[in-house]
Design a protein around this motif. Structure first.
Motif, PDB file in Angstrom:
ATOM      1  N   HIS A   1      -3.987   0.670  -2.384  1.00 54.46           N
ATOM      2  CA  HIS A   1      -3.708  -0.238  -2.215  1.00 54.46           C
ATOM      3  C   HIS A   1      -3.700  -1.737  -3.251  1.00 54.46           C
TER       4      HIS A   1
ATOM      5  N   ALA B   1     -14.410 -11.749  -0.308  1.00 52.70           N
ATOM      6  CA  ALA B   1     -13.746 -11.714   0.765  1.00 52.70           C
ATOM      7  C   ALA B   1     -15.382 -10.212   1.329  1.00 52.70           C
TER       8      ALA B   1
ATOM      9  N   ALA C   1      -8.509  -7.672  -0.151  1.00 51.96           N
ATOM     10  CA  ALA C   1      -9.402  -8.715   0.938  1.00 51.96           C
ATOM     11  C   ALA C   1      -9.417  -8.086   2.198  1.00 51.96           C
ATOM     12  N   GLU C   2      -8.163  -6.952   2.691  1.00 53.78           N
ATOM     13  CA  GLU C   2      -7.765  -6.812   4.486  1.00 53.78           C
ATOM     14  C   GLU C   2      -8.503  -5.589   4.373  1.00 53.78           C
ATOM     15  N   VAL C   3      -8.068  -5.086   3.202  1.00 52.69           N
ATOM     16  CA  VAL C   3      -9.418  -4.446   3.386  1.00 52.69           C
ATOM     17  C   VAL C   3     -10.960  -3.845   3.603  1.00 52.69           C
TER      18      VAL C   3
ATOM     19  N   ASP D   1     -12.417  -6.477   4.785  1.00 51.80           N
ATOM     20  CA  ASP D   1     -12.720  -7.813   5.800  1.00 51.80           C
ATOM     21  C   ASP D   1     -12.782  -6.415   6.522  1.00 51.80           C
ATOM     22  N   GLU D   2     -12.091  -5.421   7.256  1.00 48.58           N
ATOM     23  CA  GLU D   2     -11.923  -4.531   8.015  1.00 48.58           C
ATOM     24  C   GLU D   2     -12.793  -4.049   7.881  1.00 48.58           C
TER      25      GLU D   2
ATOM     26  N   SER E   1       1.309  -1.087   0.210  1.00 50.46           N
ATOM     27  CA  SER E   1       0.075  -0.139  -0.219  1.00 50.46           C
ATOM     28  C   SER E   1       1.441   1.278   0.190  1.00 50.46           C
TER      29      SER E   1
ATOM     30  N   GLU F   1      -3.581  -7.283  -3.327  1.00 51.17           N
ATOM     31  CA  GLU F   1      -3.432  -8.667  -2.638  1.00 51.17           C
ATOM     32  C   GLU F   1      -3.706  -8.131  -1.333  1.00 51.17           C
ATOM     33  N   LYS F   2      -4.273  -6.290  -1.741  1.00 52.17           N
ATOM     34  CA  LYS F   2      -4.187  -6.163   0.073  1.00 52.17           C
ATOM     35  C   LYS F   2      -6.602  -6.031  -0.481  1.00 52.17           C
TER      36      LYS F   2
END
Length: 331
Positions: free
Chosen positions: A57, A110, A63-65, A67-68, A45, A60-61
């Protein structure tokens, strides 16, 4: 005998409990949507200098974003793509392997139904000239030649898994063109968010850093004149007639009057976008010690809600959702 006032409006302001009880408008996390920038070809990022706290981002980032964002309880994410290469017709926008369409698929997986996945439907991030449509021979934006590309882009985004398409290009007839294409392709369930009253605004400056805009000139021939309010209502009513499920006013704070008038006339939900310049002004003023950051954020969002927005796109979505869950009183 001293005459005391029998009506004291301040009685309901005396404690935080009274203020909460008598508040006319409230924010809840589900009314907030987080704009998210996904950039092709980066490994980590990258902070956006003009927008403190906001980053581009890598795929690859995402899904994390997401999810948050889902864990925060907000209503959705709006995805914007920053491609590695661009051309005159913005072909990366309709390519199933384009960065935005791949990001939609990742985000949809995600999200797992916990929030809505929304996608920006416009060519400006994908064209080498930076305009929201293809250009005619004389260099002007060709409205009618752009509509079939928007239609193809809409189908590509729906196929990738988008729940809501954010039509932000301000081409006349864009809602009708995309709605017809979606229905014909079997995506009648995909909703359209029309950026109906989108103004040619100076407040988009930091956003252009975020998407690395290549724009030379301006968009005043198709985005709205800041002097006009009635026209914004007409734009929204046209879009509703063409099949928009939601209409948008953008920017938010400089156009609260338009937002209120559209809200009064609309038969569909009305959203507002608290744009990059609005965000940056508060962040930079707060960092200079000029204002109380958290109170200013809360007040700005409540003002947008009070004017009639059912949902707000804001870069503070996750942070504010945390405050709301904690029961924090700011304003």
């Amino acid at each position: 005998m001293t005459a005391f006032p029998t009506r004291r409006l301040r009685r309901l302001r005396g404690t935080s409990a009274l203020r909460r009880l008598s508040a006319e408008h409230h924010l809840v996390p589900s009314q907030l949507v987080l704009p998210v920038f996904v950039k092709e070809g980066i490994a980590a990022s990258q902070p956006i200098g003009s927008m403190p706290g906001v980053s581009q981002h890598p795929l690859e980032k995402i899904a994390e974003v997401v999810d948050e964002a889902a864990a925060a309880g907000i209503g959705g994410v709006m995805l914007f793509g920053v491609p590695a290469s661009r051309n005159a017709v913005g072909s990366g926008a309709t390519d199933p392997d384009g960065i935005l369409n791949r990001a939609i698929a990742v985000a949809k997986d995600a999200a797992a139904g916990r929030l809505t996945v929304q996608a920006d439907l416009c060519l400006d991030e994908f064209t080498d000239h930076g305009h929201c449509g293809v250009l005619a021979a004389d260099g002007t934006v060709d409205n009618d030649a752009t509509l079939p590309i928007y239609a193809a882009m809409g189908v590509a985004q729906a196929r990738a898994g988008a729940d809501i398409l954010g039509l932000s290009g301000m081409m006349d007839g864009q809602v009708a063109a995309v709605r017809a294409a979606l229905d014909e392709a079997g995506f009648a369930h995909v909703a359209i968010l029309a950026y109906s009253a989108k103004y040619a605004s100076a407040f988009y400056g930091p956003f252009r850093d975020a998407v690395e805009s290549t724009l030379d000139g301006d968009r005043r021939t198709y985005q709205m004149d800041p002097a006009n309010a009635r026209e914004g209502i007409e734009e929204a009513l046209f879009d509703i007639a063409e099949g928009a499920d939601v209409v948008m006013v953008k920017p938010a704070m400089p156009y609260l009057d338009v937002l209120a008038r559209v809200s009064d006339r609309s038969s569909v939900p009305v959203w507002a976008y608290q744009v990059s310049g609005e965000y940056a002004m508060i962040e930079h003023a707060a960092s200079a010690g000029l204002i109380d950051r958290e109170r200013a954020i809360d007040e700005s969002l409540l003002g947008i809600r009070r004017a009639g927005a059912d949902v707000i796109l804001t870069y503070w979505a996750i942070e504010v959702a945390g405050w709301l869950r904690a029961g924090k009183e700011l304003s």
